[in-house]
Design an enzyme around this catalytic site. Structure first.
Site, PDB file in Angstrom:
ATOM      1  N   ALA A 252       0.839  -1.198   0.000  1.00  0.00           N
ATOM      2  CA  ALA A 252       0.000   0.000   0.000  1.00  0.00           C
ATOM      3  C   ALA A 252       0.879   1.254   0.000  1.00  0.00           C
ATOM      4  CB  ALA A 252      -0.902  -0.001   1.226  1.00  0.00           C
TER       5      ALA A 252
ATOM      6  N   GLU B 138      -1.547  -9.558  -1.489  1.00  0.00           N
ATOM      7  CA  GLU B 138      -2.975  -9.828  -1.296  1.00  0.00           C
ATOM      8  C   GLU B 138      -3.748  -9.687  -2.602  1.00  0.00           C
ATOM      9  OE1 GLU B 138      -3.850  -8.428   3.232  1.00  0.00           O
ATOM     10  OE2 GLU B 138      -2.994  -6.919   1.903  1.00  0.00           O
TER      11      GLU B 138
END
Length: 258
Positions: free
Chosen positions: A65, A112
């Site tokens: 992120a 992910e």
């Protein structure tokens, strides 16, 4: 369609989405998630596209992120503006096969996101990890759930509690990655693999996806029943008639996708 953080193109019946934040190692920002959601939705609705590849560059698939963007967020910021869940929903509902083509780093949200795809193909330089513990956080985009299902409790605990990286070969042995290829010519190899998938019968591809995904959501007996009903349903399609006739007649099938 023009995007700022991704590049999209179509290679015959294959849609390719490429992360395009190289200076940030393709860190997943709010803008990238929004554009990725829109791109997947567009490709899902495009009848000319039969399979989708998600990839980055040689150095990074996506290195997690965008922490600088996330650092100052409050609980209510994260709760009220949860576009990450929107992207997961679009990927979950996409009925077309999705391949993650991972070269370089796939860390945190990048790992992910790769696991949200139907399967992962990796270049030899690929590195997977869930390092959130090192910044006072935990995987929040499926890392504790999908990773455990793919590689088992022990390795998932190891990965998430130590934050260590897993190389491509260990990822393959552990079941996270389907196959590993040399870095040179990697995307061409992924397209080569995606091409026969994209040339399959569309409804049969969809049924196979549904059956395998169902196996993750239910017990064995219920999953076997679901699979058997789908197998029976295939015989209501024109493609089953065409596929078996082509086999008997020793020719290539001409799918009607119906």
């Amino acid at each position: 369609m023009k995007y700022e953080t991704i590049i999209t193109l179509r290679e015959n019946a294959i849609g390719i989405i490429t992360f395009n934040r190289p200076e940030q190692l393709n860190a997943i920002s709010i803008k990238l998630r929004e554009e990725l959601t829109e791109a997947f939705q567009t490709m899902s609705n495009d009848d000319q596209i039969k399979a989708i590849i998600l990839t980055g560059n040689e150095k990074a698939f996506a290195a997690g992120a965008d922490i600088k963007e996330m650092q100052s967020k409050s609980y209510m910021d994260m709760y009220l503006h949860d576009n990450a869940s929107k992207l997961q929903t679009v990927l979950k509902n996409c009925r077309k096969p999705i391949i993650a083509a991972v070269s370089g780093y796939a860390l945190g949200g990048g790992c992910e996101l790769a696991m949200m795809c139907d399967f992962i193909l990796a270049a030899e330089n690929a590195k997977f990890g869930q390092p959130e513990v090192s910044i006072g956080a935990l995987p929040g985009w499926g890392g504790t759930q999908r990773l455990t299902g793919l590689i088992g409790k022990s390795k998932a605990m190891d990965m998430c509690l130590t934050g260590r990286m897993m190389d491509a070969r260990e990822a393959e042995y552990s079941g996270l990655v389907s196959r590993v290829f040399p870095v040179e010519g990697f995307l061409d190899k992924v397209i080569e693999i995606a091409t026969p998938i994209a040339s399959n019968s569309v409804p049969v591809n969809q049924m196979i996806k549904e059956c395998i995904n169902q196996s993750l959501e239910t017990n064995l007996q219920s999953g076997l029943l679901f699979e058997h009903r789908q197998f029976q349903a295939v015989f209501a399609t024109e493609d089953q008639k065409e596929g078996m006739s082509a086999f008997v007649e020793k020719r290539k099938p001409a799918w009607k996708n119906y």
